[in-house]
Write a protein that holds these residues in place. Sequence first.
Motif, PDB file in Angstrom:
ATOM      1  N   ALA A 130       0.812  -1.214   0.000  1.00 26.45           N
ATOM      2  CA  ALA A 130       0.000   0.000   0.000  1.00 26.45           C
ATOM      3  C   ALA A 130       0.848   1.268   0.000  1.00 26.45           C
ATOM      4  N   GLN A 131       2.103   1.180   0.474  1.00 22.71           N
ATOM      5  CA  GLN A 131       2.937   2.374   0.592  1.00 22.71           C
ATOM      6  C   GLN A 131       3.889   2.556  -0.580  1.00 22.71           C
ATOM      7  N   ILE A 132       4.060   1.557  -1.387  1.00 21.22           N
ATOM      8  CA  ILE A 132       5.075   1.622  -2.439  1.00 21.22           C
ATOM      9  C   ILE A 132       4.627   2.547  -3.561  1.00 21.22           C
ATOM     10  N   MET A 154       4.208 -14.019  -4.109  1.00 18.97           N
ATOM     11  CA  MET A 154       4.805 -13.399  -5.291  1.00 18.97           C
ATOM     12  C   MET A 154       3.787 -12.649  -6.147  1.00 18.97           C
ATOM     13  N   LEU A 155       2.518 -13.006  -6.061  1.00 19.78           N
ATOM     14  CA  LEU A 155       1.485 -12.290  -6.817  1.00 19.78           C
ATOM     15  C   LEU A 155       1.105 -10.966  -6.168  1.00 19.78           C
ATOM     16  N   GLU A 167      -2.540  -4.855 -15.229  1.00 26.06           N
ATOM     17  CA  GLU A 167      -3.400  -3.698 -15.435  1.00 26.06           C
ATOM     18  C   GLU A 167      -4.412  -3.534 -14.311  1.00 26.06           C
ATOM     19  N   SER A 168      -4.803  -4.635 -13.686  1.00 23.55           N
ATOM     20  CA  SER A 168      -5.759  -4.565 -12.573  1.00 23.55           C
ATOM     21  C   SER A 168      -5.200  -3.750 -11.414  1.00 23.55           C
ATOM     22  N   GLY A 169      -3.852  -3.682 -11.317  1.00 23.93           N
ATOM     23  CA  GLY A 169      -3.208  -2.913 -10.261  1.00 23.93           C
ATOM     24  C   GLY A 169      -3.160  -3.608  -8.917  1.00 23.93           C
ATOM     25  N   THR A 170      -3.563  -4.881  -8.872  1.00 22.25           N
ATOM     26  CA  THR A 170      -3.573  -5.591  -7.591  1.00 22.25           C
ATOM     27  C   THR A 170      -2.650  -6.798  -7.565  1.00 22.25           C
TER      28      THR A 170
END
Length: 199
Positions: A14-16, A48-49, A78-81
């Motif tokens: 969340a912080q990166i 790793m995901l 692209e989903s960003g998750t």
Amino acid sequence: EADEEPAEPGTSTAQIEPIKQVDDDSYSGYLTDIYCWDLRIALDGADMLLQPERHTVHCLRDIPECIDSGYGVLGLKESGTEYELKYRFDEAGNKAVLNYVGTTDKRNNVIVTVRGKFKGNTVKVTSLEEYVAPGSQEDVGVRGEAVLFVHLSLMCLAFGALFPWGVALARGGKKLGGDNPWLMAHRALQVSGWVVQLA
């Protein structure tokens, strides 16, 4: 069973800051060995995901299965998750990784910039280095050092060569008298030195 290595301070997903890509035949992303990528939950416990920043240098550098599997770089989908394996490295890239992980002080959160020939999902690696975010203090420092080096080189050329040669020509040429080519060479050197010292 490996203990999960805590991420370096300030490195939860969340912080990166997003990894910025630069259009210069390079790609930046999290470094992975293929063995741990295929496991999804790496030998060191990193997911790793979802949290590749938790993958440790120890795993990349010291585990024979990880070394033998080769290496690659991850990118955010692209989903960003979730992350995906963006590129696998060739043999030169695998050697570059071993050199890098053998000298880095990092424990985890290993982001690299790789340069080379990209084709499909593989890359023929020409260089691999620690990622420096464009515009960051480290990036500005590197560019500043390059500018300083160019400035220093031009000053040395102007004041160490062009101006002294122009003066030497004037002193020696005056003894010859008349309208000699030395005067044109003297002027050319002095003007060149003046232009170079302005750069």
